[in-house]
Structure formats: C-alpha cells, structure tokens
Design a protein around this motif. Structure first.
Motif, mmCIF file in Angstrom:
data_model
loop_
_atom_site.group_PDB
_atom_site.id
_atom_site.type_symbol
_atom_site.label_atom_id
_atom_site.label_comp_id
_atom_site.label_asym_id
_atom_site.label_seq_id
_atom_site.Cartn_x
_atom_site.Cartn_y
_atom_site.Cartn_z
ATOM 1 N N CYS A 1 8.484 -3.139 -2.937
ATOM 2 C CA CYS A 1 7.837 -1.789 -3.062
ATOM 3 C C CYS A 1 8.107 -1.146 -1.813
ATOM 4 C CB CYS A 1 6.702 -2.601 -3.259
ATOM 5 S SG CYS A 1 5.302 -1.024 -3.322
ATOM 6 N N GLY A 2 8.189 0.029 -1.807
ATOM 7 C CA GLY A 2 8.391 0.948 -0.813
ATOM 8 C C GLY A 2 8.439 2.400 -1.145
ATOM 9 N N GLY A 3 9.414 3.132 -0.291
ATOM 10 C CA GLY A 3 9.573 4.467 -0.440
ATOM 11 C C GLY A 3 8.585 5.149 0.193
ATOM 12 N N THR A 4 7.624 6.020 -0.307
ATOM 13 C CA THR A 4 6.639 6.822 0.586
ATOM 14 C C THR A 4 5.255 5.957 0.167
ATOM 15 O OG1 THR A 4 7.727 8.775 0.421
ATOM 16 C CG2 THR A 4 5.314 8.971 0.821
ATOM 17 N N CYS A 5 4.580 5.409 1.099
ATOM 18 C CA CYS A 5 3.232 4.656 0.785
ATOM 19 C C CYS A 5 2.089 5.444 1.471
ATOM 20 C CB CYS A 5 3.712 3.091 1.487
ATOM 21 S SG CYS A 5 5.127 2.161 0.614
ATOM 22 N N THR A 6 1.112 4.968 0.843
ATOM 23 C CA THR A 6 -0.026 5.402 1.493
ATOM 24 C C THR A 6 -1.111 4.314 1.669
ATOM 25 O OG1 THR A 6 -0.074 7.606 0.433
ATOM 26 C CG2 THR A 6 -2.242 6.957 1.175
ATOM 27 N N VAL A 7 -1.579 4.116 3.041
ATOM 28 C CA VAL A 7 -2.601 3.086 3.439
ATOM 29 C C VAL A 7 -3.872 3.597 3.413
ATOM 30 C CG1 VAL A 7 -2.923 0.937 4.764
ATOM 31 C CG2 VAL A 7 -0.518 1.760 4.462
ATOM 32 N N TYR A 8 -4.776 3.320 2.602
ATOM 33 C CA TYR A 8 -6.297 3.534 2.725
ATOM 34 C C TYR A 8 -6.991 2.413 3.254
ATOM 35 C CZ TYR A 8 -11.203 3.978 1.267
ATOM 36 O OH TYR A 8 -12.313 4.429 1.135
ATOM 37 N N THR A 9 -8.033 2.705 4.175
ATOM 38 C CA THR A 9 -8.737 1.610 4.511
ATOM 39 C C THR A 9 -10.273 2.197 4.560
ATOM 40 O OG1 THR A 9 -7.362 0.627 5.942
ATOM 41 C CG2 THR A 9 -9.350 0.122 6.469
ATOM 42 N N GLU B 1 -10.497 5.046 7.179
ATOM 43 C CA GLU B 1 -10.542 4.307 8.453
ATOM 44 C C GLU B 1 -9.347 4.107 8.987
ATOM 45 O OE1 GLU B 1 -13.700 1.684 7.973
ATOM 46 O OE2 GLU B 1 -14.735 2.759 6.715
ATOM 47 N N PRO B 2 -9.145 3.904 10.305
ATOM 48 C CA PRO B 2 -8.056 3.296 11.108
ATOM 49 C C PRO B 2 -7.881 1.863 10.372
ATOM 50 C CG PRO B 2 -9.155 4.349 12.576
ATOM 51 C CD PRO B 2 -9.988 4.373 11.372
ATOM 52 N N PHE B 3 -6.677 1.093 10.216
ATOM 53 C CA PHE B 3 -6.413 -0.144 9.895
ATOM 54 C C PHE B 3 -6.633 -0.970 11.097
ATOM 55 C CE2 PHE B 3 -3.749 -3.954 9.282
ATOM 56 C CZ PHE B 3 -4.455 -4.643 8.446
ATOM 57 N N GLN C 1 -16.132 -5.549 5.374
ATOM 58 C CA GLN C 1 -16.624 -4.510 4.620
ATOM 59 C C GLN C 1 -15.986 -3.470 3.862
ATOM 60 O OE1 GLN C 1 -20.102 -3.446 6.936
ATOM 61 N NE2 GLN C 1 -21.255 -5.404 6.722
ATOM 62 N N ALA C 2 -14.653 -3.454 4.629
ATOM 63 C CA ALA C 2 -13.776 -2.409 4.160
ATOM 64 C C ALA C 2 -12.548 -3.200 3.328
ATOM 65 C CB ALA C 2 -13.209 -2.104 5.242
ATOM 66 N N THR C 3 -12.064 -2.176 2.514
ATOM 67 C CA THR C 3 -10.754 -2.716 1.965
ATOM 68 C C THR C 3 -9.660 -1.907 2.018
ATOM 69 O OG1 THR C 3 -12.214 -3.490 -0.343
ATOM 70 C CG2 THR C 3 -9.851 -2.839 -0.675
ATOM 71 N N SER C 4 -8.467 -2.444 2.212
ATOM 72 C CA SER C 4 -7.411 -1.589 2.605
ATOM 73 C C SER C 4 -6.355 -1.852 1.378
ATOM 74 C CB SER C 4 -6.571 -2.266 3.868
ATOM 75 O OG SER C 4 -7.385 -2.158 4.986
ATOM 76 N N VAL C 5 -5.901 -0.787 0.814
ATOM 77 C CA VAL C 5 -5.128 -0.507 -0.350
ATOM 78 C C VAL C 5 -3.780 0.152 0.311
ATOM 79 C CG1 VAL C 5 -4.818 0.266 -2.541
ATOM 80 C CG2 VAL C 5 -6.898 -0.187 -1.961
ATOM 81 N N THR C 6 -2.459 -0.413 -0.300
ATOM 82 C CA THR C 6 -1.404 0.164 0.067
ATOM 83 C C THR C 6 -0.830 0.484 -1.190
ATOM 84 O OG1 THR C 6 -1.088 -1.158 2.193
ATOM 85 C CG2 THR C 6 0.734 -0.133 1.379
ATOM 86 N N PHE C 7 -0.317 1.759 -1.474
ATOM 87 C CA PHE C 7 0.196 1.971 -2.920
ATOM 88 C C PHE C 7 1.583 2.931 -2.354
ATOM 89 C CE2 PHE C 7 -3.522 4.426 -1.973
ATOM 90 C CZ PHE C 7 -3.131 6.032 -2.190
#
Length: 143
Positions: free
Chosen positions: A75-83, A49-51, A60-66
C-alpha cells in the motif's frame, strides 16, 4: 503400533490447526505504524493531532493511514495519516488503509452507503494494511 500412534497424533494436530483459523486484521499497533512511517517511501500528509506513540493520551486517539495505490501486497502512493478522536474522514480515492483501532470504511461520502469494519478485512496486505477499493469516507469512533 508406533506408526498408528504417530499417525493419530498427526491427524489430531492437523484437525485442530484447520478447525481454529487465525483471524486476520488490519488493526496495527502504534509501534508497527511508527515503523511503517519511518520506512515508507509514500508521500505522507498528516492531519489531526501529531502522531506521537509516547504521548500520555495516545490510548484515547486512533491513527488511520489511508493511501491511493496498491501494487500487489504493498500500500502506498499518496497517503494521509490522521490521529485523533471520533470523526468522519473524507477519503475519496482511497485504495488501502490501516489503523491503530477498528474503523469503518464506506463507499459514499459522509460515512454513508455500504460500510465495512476494518477488523473484517477481506484482502489483507503487507504491513497491516487492508485493500479497500472505492473507499470514499472513513468512520473513526470514540473509544
């Protein structure tokens, strides 16, 4: 007399400070995540979902950045953000992560193998990230 009272007070304060360490966690607020997203120079990919920290159902949602790179405490480089909600994320190549709720991170695909809780981060990094080398998958649970 005043010296011994002052000394006793200092010793008592030091004992309390040492006996009650503060917990470190990589669970960040949505405001902290929004600030990091606005100021990072990492290459970002958004999935799920859009953050939007202003959305009604955000709780009700969790956002994870890895991300793929760690340089000292950054922490950096190429990151994915899931919501979104409960899922197992493929996170091959992840070196560090943060989230708005506690998540599990595992060293095998499919959320298998040795898994740990983000709230028990062993190596805290800047901006609420945790050093998580060899992470292959991330377990996002339902709230």
């Amino acid at each position: 007399m005043q010296f011994s009272t002052l000394f006793t007070a200092i010793v008592a304060f030091a004992t309390v400070a040492i006996a009650s360490p503060t917990a470190t966690t990589s669970v960040v607020s949505e405001a902290e995540l929004a600030h990091w997203l606005a100021t990072t120079d990492a290459e970002l990919t958004f999935i799920g979902e859009p953050f939007n920290p202003l959305a009604k159902r955000t709780a009700q949602a969790t956002s994870v950045t890895f991300c793929t790179k760690r340089i000292a405490g950054i922490c950096g480089g190429t990151c994915t953000v899931y919501t979104g909600g409960a899922t197992c994320l493929d996170a091959t190549g992840t070196t560090c992560l943060s989230a708005t709720n506690d998540v599990g991170f595992c060293d095998e695909a499919g959320c298998n193998g040795n898994c740990n809780a983000l709230s028990q981060c062993g190596t805290q990094m800047d901006n609420g990230f945790c050093y998580t080398p060899n992470t292959a998958s991330i377990l996002v649970s339902s709230l």
